[in-house]
Design an enzyme around this catalytic site. Structure first.
Site, short mmCIF file in Angstrom:
data_model
loop_
_atom_site.label_atom_id
_atom_site.label_comp_id
_atom_site.label_asym_id
_atom_site.label_seq_id
_atom_site.Cartn_x
_atom_site.Cartn_y
_atom_site.Cartn_z
CD GLU A 93 60.22 -14.80 21.16
OE1 GLU A 93 60.16 -14.00 20.07
OE2 GLU A 93 61.32 -14.92 21.63
CG ASP A 94 56.45 -11.59 22.63
OD1 ASP A 94 57.34 -12.25 23.10
OD2 ASP A 94 56.71 -10.71 22.12
#
Ligand code: MN
Length: 738
Positions: A93-94
């Protein structure tokens, strides 16, 4: 300066390694050959991927995945795959890394779990229905791989533990979600330790004052508690040792959250809660002797302390659906105090603390199948199409918390149902086809109606008829989410069929009036009658709720349907809702109560009666403008977690000018002149006006309600303090509603 930063980084590197080694130690119990390398690999990749990121607190980001992995291993008892996934849970996600990278570097299983974790990370970030839908997705993964949920819970736990560095409104939102969903979920999975911590932390941010007050009280009472416990266990210890039973005894206070609940629901003060702690006796017993050994300990305890017959709970013979096994007794201890004693084996204790994961360790235990059964049922409910995900969520949540009863099929098979389940719930529990055809039941060989409420131990035989179909009022007879959702679906199907007829009727009428039967004209007409969609319009036409005669007033102009009184205005609720939120927030991103009064339509919500000085927020409603709620309003958690986008920060302006109505509840012993003394205090208090007062007496005790006008919380607290000093008054509490 430059040099300082370098030293800092070195220290950080050391700290990261220290935490990593701590993680490895926590994994040792489940580690097999080659696992250490895998964990190292995941750690190195996460460290590299997050290397330039920091958490809100300023700490290196990698502290977070390490902590989540640590919780998975240590507190939930998960194995290497989960630890690897926990270390990598935020990278897709990051950071630049993709799912494909994970698949290549680790494997299919790991990629799937991380995919699940990435998908549910946005559960609460969108509008309300989207949140509910995402939550449903999250639960669906439960049966794909329950590890996704367990890692998510560990992630949430660490975020709650480090919530201090977030902004206040973020704290409230996250804490509310935690209380609304994550804590019940942990409870259902049998993770009691994590559930309690989530609840306590949730309370810390949603009701900071109550939290601190109880925490302080507990600290003050600790020395005395310790003394009491050691006195209590002396004789028991002696006999257990004499009989050669291996055991440990702990006395722990109840959680702050549960104490707060008791204060709220029972309206008592901290001093008046007698069961502030429980004593737990954990024995080491081989599987074949577990049950008899636990009862032997029970018999020893009750040789010294008299048990309360109504408060014996045997979850060893019939464990709870979440797998919990234990024997609970409440006995009269020294100094005339009731004490809860929990008796269980080492295995049962581990199961109670670590829940689902511990089931794997004790594969032979019968409780595992019960949990599987539960997961199977959830999956079934989730997979049935349901339009209103929010409604589903509420039904589902009720079931998460419900107490349980045990009933039997005619063949003696045991079924677990939530308390208040009816014969109809039971029928749907067996099979949806049986539920839909149910006309009644025989309970313990006696004929009963569908709505009959079952009790533990009942034996139930369902009676069916092929002519039977689900009815609207059945929804009022059932409590299980499963039965509700099946009935709603069946009704919806029925409605759909009726609506088909309505559609044909309406089409003929349109043709007759020379109006195009177009989607936009149908929608305009539905809007005119304030109906949510065309389906509802067709249905009402078929049911003659809408008289087709009224359609004479409509005609078509430029291809659009119009009413003779003018054109049809489209009413778009969501648009105006958004505008209301923007207006309410104003320039300062905050609603100042008492200031822009003329422009903004707001009300103080009657469910919690906020007054100046209370911590409050505004909530934009669809039909009633903005409602102001107290942050600790009973409805706040639900609103904050589900409708964050409709929440407006709010504060009070200078309050001197206005008075607010507040309710005070007073209990105590009925003494001569007491009411007089209470009213005297109120009328002597400067600027307090009493609106109403009512007292109920019963067997020498009384309960009174006083409604007063005050300026703010300070004012109210002063008054309550004075009321507490009246002779005979036992408790003085503020009421949430009138
Ligand atoms: Mn995370």
């Amino acid at each position: 300066m430059q040099e300082l930063a370098v030293i800092d980084l070195e220290a950080e590197k050391k700290e990261i390694l220290k935490r990593y080694r701590g993680l490895l130690r926590a994994c040792r119990r489940t580690m097999e050959k080659g696992d250490k390398l895998l964990i190292r690999k995941a750690f190195d990749i996460a460290l590299e991927a997050h290397k330039n990121m920091r958490r809100k607190s300023g700490e290196p980001y990698i502290y977070h995945p390490i902590a989540v992995a640590h919780t998975c291993a240590e507190e939930i008892g998960l194995g290497t795959t989960s630890v690897v996934c926990a270390l990598l849970h935020d990278v897709v996600e990051d950071t630049e890394l993709t799912l494909e990278d994970i698949r290549v570097l680790f494997g299919e299983k790991e990629a799937k779990i991380i995919d699940g974790l990435t998908k549910i990370s946005g559960v609460f970030d969108q509008g309300s229905s989207q949140q509910a839908e995402n939550f449903r997705k999250m639960l669906l993964t439960l049966s794909d791989d329950v590890r996704v949920i367990l890692i998510k819970l560990a992630d949430r736990l660490h975020n709650m533990r480090t919530l201090d560095s977030m902004k206040h409104d973020k704290q409230l939102k996250i804490a509310s979600e935690t209380l609304y969903l994550y804590a019940p979920l942990a409870h259902r999975l049998g993770l009691n330790a994590i559930k309690s911590e989530l609840e306590d932390l949730g309370l810390k941010y949603t009701e900071p004052e109550s939290y601190r007050e109880i925490q302080q009280h507990l600290k003050e009472a600790e020395p005395e508690r310790k003394k009491f416990i050691s006195k209590f266990i002396v004789p028991i210890k002696e006999i257990l040792e004499e009989q050669g039973i291996k055991f440990s005894i702990i006395g722990r206070p109840k959680s702050i959250y549960s104490i707060n609940n008791k204060i709220k629901t029972k309206g008592v003060t901290f001093e008046n809660i007698f069961d502030l702690f429980a004593i737990r006796i954990i024995i080491d017993s081989p599987p074949e002797n577990e049950k008899s050994d636990c009862w032997r300990v029970y018999s020893i305890v009750t040789d010294f302390y008299h048990p309360s017959p109504e408060r014996l709970r045997d979850w060893i013979s019939t464990p709870k659906a979440n797998g919990y096994e234990s024997l609970h007794a409440t006995v009269m201890g020294p100094e005339g105090k009731w004490v809860e004693v929990q008796i269980r084996t080492v295995r049962m204790d581990e199961l109670a603390e670590k829940g689902y994961a511990a089931h794997w360790k004790y594969k032979d235990s019968g409780t595992e199948s019960q949990l599987d059964d539960w997961i199977r049922k959830i999956r079934e409910i989730l997979e049935s199409p349901e339009e209103n995900a929010m409604e589903f969520l509420d039904d589902f949540k009720l079931n998460l918390f419900a107490e349980e009863i045990f009933v039997f099929t005619p063949k003696g098979e045991i079924k677990t149902l939530p308390i208040n389940s009816t014969a109809l719930d039971f029928a749907f529990d067996i099979h949806s086809k049986i539920g839909e055809k149910c006309i009644g039941a025989k309970v313990n060989h006696k004929l009963v109606p569908l709505s009959y409420k079952l009790k533990s131990g009942d034996q139930v035989e369902v009676l069916t008829s092929n002519k039977q179909t689900p009815k609207e009022d059945w929804l009022g007879y059932v409590v299980t989410a499963r039965a509700k959702s099946k009935i709603k679906n069946a009704l919806k199907e029925e409605r759909r069929k009726v609506a088909e007829d309505g559609r044909e009727l309406l089409e003929r009428k349109f043709n007759h009036l020379k109006i195009d039967f177009s989607a936009s004209n149908i929608n305009d007409l539905a809007n005119y009658f304030k109906l949510p969609n065309s389906q509802e319009l067709f249905y009402r036409v078929a049911m003659h709720n809408i008289d087709l005669k009224h359609l004479k007033d409509f005609r078509q102009e430029h291809g659009k349907i119009v009413h003779k009184s003018g054109s049809l205005k489209k009413e778009d609720n969501s648009q105006s809702l958004e505008q209301m939120v923007v207006t309410a927030r104003g320039k300062a991103d905050m609603l100042v109560i008492g200031e822009n009064l003329e422009k903004i339509d707001y009300k103080l919500s009657p469910c919690c009666n906020p007054i100046p000085g209370d911590d409050v927020f505004g909530f934009v409603t669809i039909n009633e403008g903005i409602k102001i709620h107290r942050i600790n309003c009973p409805n706040a958690i639900q609103l904050l977690s589900n409708y964050a986008y409709r929440v407006v920060k709010a504060k009070w302006t200078s309050p001197e000018l206005i008075s607010f109505l507040a309710g005070i509840k007073i209990t105590g012993i009925d003494e001569v002149g007491l009411v007089n003394n209470i009213t005297k205090i109120i009328s002597n208090e400067l600027n307090v006006n009493m609106r109403s007062i009512s007292f109920d007496t019963n067997d020498g005790t009384f309960e009174g309600t006083v409604m007063v006008f005050v300026h703010d919380t300070h004012h109210l607290t002063e008054l309550m303090k004075k009321l507490k000093t009246v002779n005979g008054v036992f408790s003085v509490t503020r009421m949430d509603s009138q």
